[in-house]
Motif scaffolding. Structure first.
Motif, PDB file in Angstrom:
ATOM      1  N   ARG A  23      67.289 -57.626 -26.811  1.00  0.00           N
ATOM      2  CA  ARG A  23      67.185 -59.090 -28.266  1.00  0.00           C
ATOM      3  C   ARG A  23      68.534 -58.661 -28.801  1.00  0.00           C
ATOM      4  O   ARG A  23      68.825 -57.370 -28.694  1.00  0.00           O
ATOM      5  CB  ARG A  23      66.704 -59.109 -29.063  1.00  0.00           C
ATOM      6  N   ARG A  24      69.199 -59.415 -28.569  1.00  0.00           N
ATOM      7  CA  ARG A  24      70.986 -58.754 -29.092  1.00  0.00           C
ATOM      8  C   ARG A  24      71.086 -57.621 -27.864  1.00  0.00           C
ATOM      9  O   ARG A  24      71.453 -57.668 -27.346  1.00  0.00           O
ATOM     10  CB  ARG A  24      70.894 -58.014 -30.902  1.00  0.00           C
ATOM     11  N   ARG A  25      71.351 -56.920 -28.861  1.00  0.00           N
ATOM     12  CA  ARG A  25      72.226 -55.732 -28.271  1.00  0.00           C
ATOM     13  C   ARG A  25      71.733 -54.103 -27.686  1.00  0.00           C
ATOM     14  O   ARG A  25      71.210 -52.995 -27.339  1.00  0.00           O
ATOM     15  CB  ARG A  25      73.421 -54.802 -28.675  1.00  0.00           C
ATOM     16  N   THR A  26      69.890 -54.894 -27.495  1.00  0.00           N
ATOM     17  CA  THR A  26      68.926 -53.717 -27.861  1.00  0.00           C
ATOM     18  C   THR A  26      67.939 -54.032 -26.520  1.00  0.00           C
ATOM     19  O   THR A  26      67.522 -55.152 -26.688  1.00  0.00           O
ATOM     20  CB  THR A  26      68.617 -53.616 -29.303  1.00  0.00           C
ATOM     21  N   LEU A  27      67.631 -52.297 -25.873  1.00  0.00           N
ATOM     22  CA  LEU A  27      66.306 -53.351 -25.020  1.00  0.00           C
ATOM     23  C   LEU A  27      65.406 -52.721 -25.306  1.00  0.00           C
ATOM     24  O   LEU A  27      65.211 -51.543 -25.440  1.00  0.00           O
ATOM     25  CB  LEU A  27      67.899 -52.304 -23.435  1.00  0.00           C
ATOM     26  N   ILE A  28      64.211 -54.085 -25.401  1.00  0.00           N
ATOM     27  CA  ILE A  28      62.882 -52.976 -25.562  1.00  0.00           C
ATOM     28  C   ILE A  28      62.271 -53.611 -24.507  1.00  0.00           C
ATOM     29  O   ILE A  28      62.165 -54.111 -23.549  1.00  0.00           O
ATOM     30  CB  ILE A  28      62.608 -54.626 -26.677  1.00  0.00           C
ATOM     31  N   VAL A  29      60.910 -51.998 -24.674  1.00  0.00           N
ATOM     32  CA  VAL A  29      60.942 -51.916 -22.747  1.00  0.00           C
ATOM     33  C   VAL A  29      59.214 -51.618 -23.535  1.00  0.00           C
ATOM     34  O   VAL A  29      59.032 -51.324 -24.194  1.00  0.00           O
ATOM     35  CB  VAL A  29      60.846 -50.718 -22.775  1.00  0.00           C
ATOM     36  N   ASN A  30      57.896 -52.568 -23.363  1.00  0.00           N
ATOM     37  CA  ASN A  30      56.489 -52.429 -23.254  1.00  0.00           C
ATOM     38  C   ASN A  30      56.367 -51.230 -22.251  1.00  0.00           C
ATOM     39  O   ASN A  30      56.639 -51.656 -21.014  1.00  0.00           O
ATOM     40  CB  ASN A  30      56.017 -53.727 -22.887  1.00  0.00           C
ATOM     41  N   LEU A  31      55.494 -50.399 -23.015  1.00  0.00           N
ATOM     42  CA  LEU A  31      54.308 -49.038 -22.201  1.00  0.00           C
ATOM     43  C   LEU A  31      53.167 -49.190 -22.607  1.00  0.00           C
ATOM     44  O   LEU A  31      52.960 -49.436 -23.173  1.00  0.00           O
ATOM     45  CB  LEU A  31      55.406 -47.746 -22.300  1.00  0.00           C
ATOM     46  N   PRO A  32      52.467 -48.724 -21.658  1.00  0.00           N
ATOM     47  CA  PRO A  32      51.014 -48.927 -22.275  1.00  0.00           C
ATOM     48  C   PRO A  32      50.615 -47.435 -22.897  1.00  0.00           C
ATOM     49  O   PRO A  32      51.614 -46.764 -23.747  1.00  0.00           O
ATOM     50  CB  PRO A  32      50.605 -47.742 -20.662  1.00  0.00           C
ATOM     51  N   GLY A  33      49.532 -47.694 -23.839  1.00  0.00           N
ATOM     52  CA  GLY A  33      49.274 -47.049 -25.169  1.00  0.00           C
ATOM     53  C   GLY A  33      49.025 -44.847 -24.580  1.00  0.00           C
ATOM     54  O   GLY A  33      48.854 -45.376 -26.195  1.00  0.00           O
ATOM     55  N   SER A  34      47.730 -45.121 -23.453  1.00  0.00           N
ATOM     56  CA  SER A  34      47.573 -43.667 -23.497  1.00  0.00           C
ATOM     57  C   SER A  34      48.725 -43.155 -23.456  1.00  0.00           C
ATOM     58  O   SER A  34      49.748 -43.852 -22.775  1.00  0.00           O
ATOM     59  CB  SER A  34      46.581 -43.575 -21.908  1.00  0.00           C
ATOM     60  N   PRO A  35      48.848 -41.314 -23.661  1.00  0.00           N
ATOM     61  CA  PRO A  35      49.533 -40.185 -23.395  1.00  0.00           C
ATOM     62  C   PRO A  35      50.423 -40.442 -21.862  1.00  0.00           C
ATOM     63  O   PRO A  35      51.422 -40.683 -22.168  1.00  0.00           O
ATOM     64  CB  PRO A  35      49.136 -39.330 -24.442  1.00  0.00           C
ATOM     65  N   ARG A  36      49.495 -39.913 -21.026  1.00  0.00           N
ATOM     66  CA  ARG A  36      50.105 -40.088 -19.689  1.00  0.00           C
ATOM     67  C   ARG A  36      50.457 -41.289 -18.999  1.00  0.00           C
ATOM     68  O   ARG A  36      51.828 -41.210 -18.905  1.00  0.00           O
ATOM     69  CB  ARG A  36      48.706 -39.249 -19.624  1.00  0.00           C
ATOM     70  N   ALA A  37      50.351 -41.936 -19.394  1.00  0.00           N
ATOM     71  CA  ALA A  37      50.749 -43.704 -18.712  1.00  0.00           C
ATOM     72  C   ALA A  37      51.874 -43.571 -19.580  1.00  0.00           C
ATOM     73  O   ALA A  37      51.964 -44.519 -18.752  1.00  0.00           O
ATOM     74  CB  ALA A  37      49.283 -44.581 -19.195  1.00  0.00           C
ATOM     75  N   ALA A  38      52.066 -43.626 -20.808  1.00  0.00           N
ATOM     76  CA  ALA A  38      53.207 -44.055 -21.148  1.00  0.00           C
ATOM     77  C   ALA A  38      54.074 -43.053 -20.952  1.00  0.00           C
ATOM     78  O   ALA A  38      55.007 -43.934 -20.280  1.00  0.00           O
ATOM     79  CB  ALA A  38      52.446 -44.054 -23.380  1.00  0.00           C
ATOM     80  N   CYS A  39      54.243 -42.420 -20.244  1.00  0.00           N
ATOM     81  CA  CYS A  39      55.404 -41.442 -20.383  1.00  0.00           C
ATOM     82  C   CYS A  39      55.027 -41.711 -18.847  1.00  0.00           C
ATOM     83  O   CYS A  39      56.924 -41.205 -18.747  1.00  0.00           O
ATOM     84  CB  CYS A  39      54.916 -39.121 -20.411  1.00  0.00           C
ATOM     85  N   GLU A  40      54.139 -41.539 -17.838  1.00  0.00           N
ATOM     86  CA  GLU A  40      54.566 -41.863 -16.253  1.00  0.00           C
ATOM     87  C   GLU A  40      55.980 -43.323 -16.436  1.00  0.00           C
ATOM     88  O   GLU A  40      56.092 -43.159 -15.706  1.00  0.00           O
ATOM     89  CB  GLU A  40      53.222 -41.867 -15.686  1.00  0.00           C
ATOM     90  N   SER A  41      55.266 -44.538 -17.764  1.00  0.00           N
ATOM     91  CA  SER A  41      56.245 -45.145 -17.063  1.00  0.00           C
ATOM     92  C   SER A  41      57.035 -45.223 -17.201  1.00  0.00           C
ATOM     93  O   SER A  41      58.305 -45.507 -16.990  1.00  0.00           O
ATOM     94  CB  SER A  41      55.080 -46.269 -17.829  1.00  0.00           C
ATOM     95  N   LEU A  42      57.435 -44.439 -18.447  1.00  0.00           N
ATOM     96  CA  LEU A  42      59.246 -44.517 -19.322  1.00  0.00           C
ATOM     97  C   LEU A  42      59.856 -43.797 -17.743  1.00  0.00           C
ATOM     98  O   LEU A  42      60.857 -43.956 -17.873  1.00  0.00           O
ATOM     99  CB  LEU A  42      58.681 -43.515 -20.232  1.00  0.00           C
ATOM    100  N   GLN A  43      59.212 -42.546 -17.484  1.00  0.00           N
ATOM    101  CA  GLN A  43      59.541 -41.723 -16.282  1.00  0.00           C
ATOM    102  C   GLN A  43      60.253 -42.586 -15.243  1.00  0.00           C
ATOM    103  O   GLN A  43      61.548 -42.255 -14.734  1.00  0.00           O
ATOM    104  CB  GLN A  43      58.724 -40.599 -15.198  1.00  0.00           C
TER     105      GLN A  43
END
Lengths: 167, 167, 167
Positions: C119-139
């Motif tokens: 959106r405009r000049r910002t990238l939006i990324v959905n990650l899962p809700g659990s801390p572990r899965a969110a961090c793995e996806s971000l990695q």
């Protein structure tokens, strides 16, 4: 097989940069024994891209329409959005396979936003803008394009696999 | 687990071809210990497909609705488009995983246009039309369907993994 | 690089559950040498999610906006739908790559419904809700976020790869 190639690039459209990707794709298509029946260069303008693709499909000027350029993250990269407006039925597996293939080469492969889909009897496939990445992506889908077009055009299948694959 | 199976095929709907995919999927579902509560055969007509899927979901006749057929490139293949009109929330990971799995078997796997998604409390999954490809694709998602439905129906999770997976 | 982090969770928004995923993502972002400029916790409400994301993008409060939570199959999981309403251009390759990566860990990875887009000049990324899965996806996407933002913001590229990747 008649193939159309659309180069999407502001600078090539203004004549400031030689279009290298279009000719590179043409060489690959012709090496396959197919015919390039249409080529065009347009600026990164949604309506211009959409109009060319729709005309090629609606006037049945090609079985496959390839685009190169405009699939990235730059503000003016809108080829996928223009293509979405042109297609009637999406073919997400082609775009997924091209991205999976390029991910094996570079993590930047996940930044391609290209789409693929069908308008009338023509298959449209977005490819990246660099000559190398465009050719690599085309190589990924090249082996299935003939079969895809046979289904789309309801042509008899060589190996009698029509029923299996059409479903 | 209650499963509904919709066969989408012009020829089977006209009685010109025996439906082999529906029964093949039923055998797989029952071997899992699940119950097939609904089956139907419809022509490749967008509105007919959409109507059956919506009724199964809205009347809560199944937890999972499988379709077979109509996901390819033939002009009358419109199951994904009909499914898009029925679902409220898309579940793209199921379709991606099925295509990635079938790509390992044949490059033609990238031609499947199937989608998956949720309407109310029912998960809808498009499978290919050939018995073999339909069963292979179902096998890919079968291990996660129980968990998906538990989340969708807000049922307690066996291994306490609810929080992790629901998010 | 300015990063915003949105935690989507009914229970965290009501103060009934500590938000562990937001801080876990923040630690990962800061370890990269980036700055977390915005954080918020909202309930699983489509309009609330959409409004925060749009404000962060429209007021240019971050180059990347991460969400955690609400991407699953539970009835109230609507983060992807809210994100679809916020973005102008989809970036499907990021979501595909995160799912493919998590599939290598667990078949449940195919149940993530997350999307990514601009959106405009910002990238939006959905990650899962659990801390572990969110961090793995971000990695999975972390190595390409800098390049993605350079393209989006039309910043000069370190290795002169701009032309290649922008296309």
């Amino acid at each position: 097989m008649r193939v159309a190639i659309l180069t999407v690039s502001d600078r090539s459209a203004r004549g400031e940069r030689e279009d290298l990707s279009g000719p590179a794709l043409r060489a690959l298509v012709e090496a396959r024994g197919w015919q390039v029946t249409q080529t065009a260069v347009v600026a990164d303008e949604r309506e211009a891209i959409r109009a060319v693709l729709c005309r090629w499909c609606d006037e049945d000027l090609a079985e496959v329409a390839l685009t190169t350029g405009g699939t990235g993250f730059a503000p003016r990269d809108v080829t996928p959005e223009a293509t979405q407006q042109a297609i009637e039925r999406e073919a997400p597996g082609l775009a997924e396979a091209m991205r999976a293939g390029s991910l094996a080469v570079t993590p930047h492969g996940m930044l391609s936003r290209g789409v693929a889909g069908i308008r009338r009897r023509t298959l449209i496939v977005n490819l990246p803008g660099s000559p190398r990445a465009a050719c690599e992506s085309l190589q990924t889908v090249l082996p299935v394009l003939g079969h895809a077009v046979d289904l789309l055009r309801e042509r008899p299948q060589a190996e009698g696999g029509h029923r299996q694959m059409s479903a």
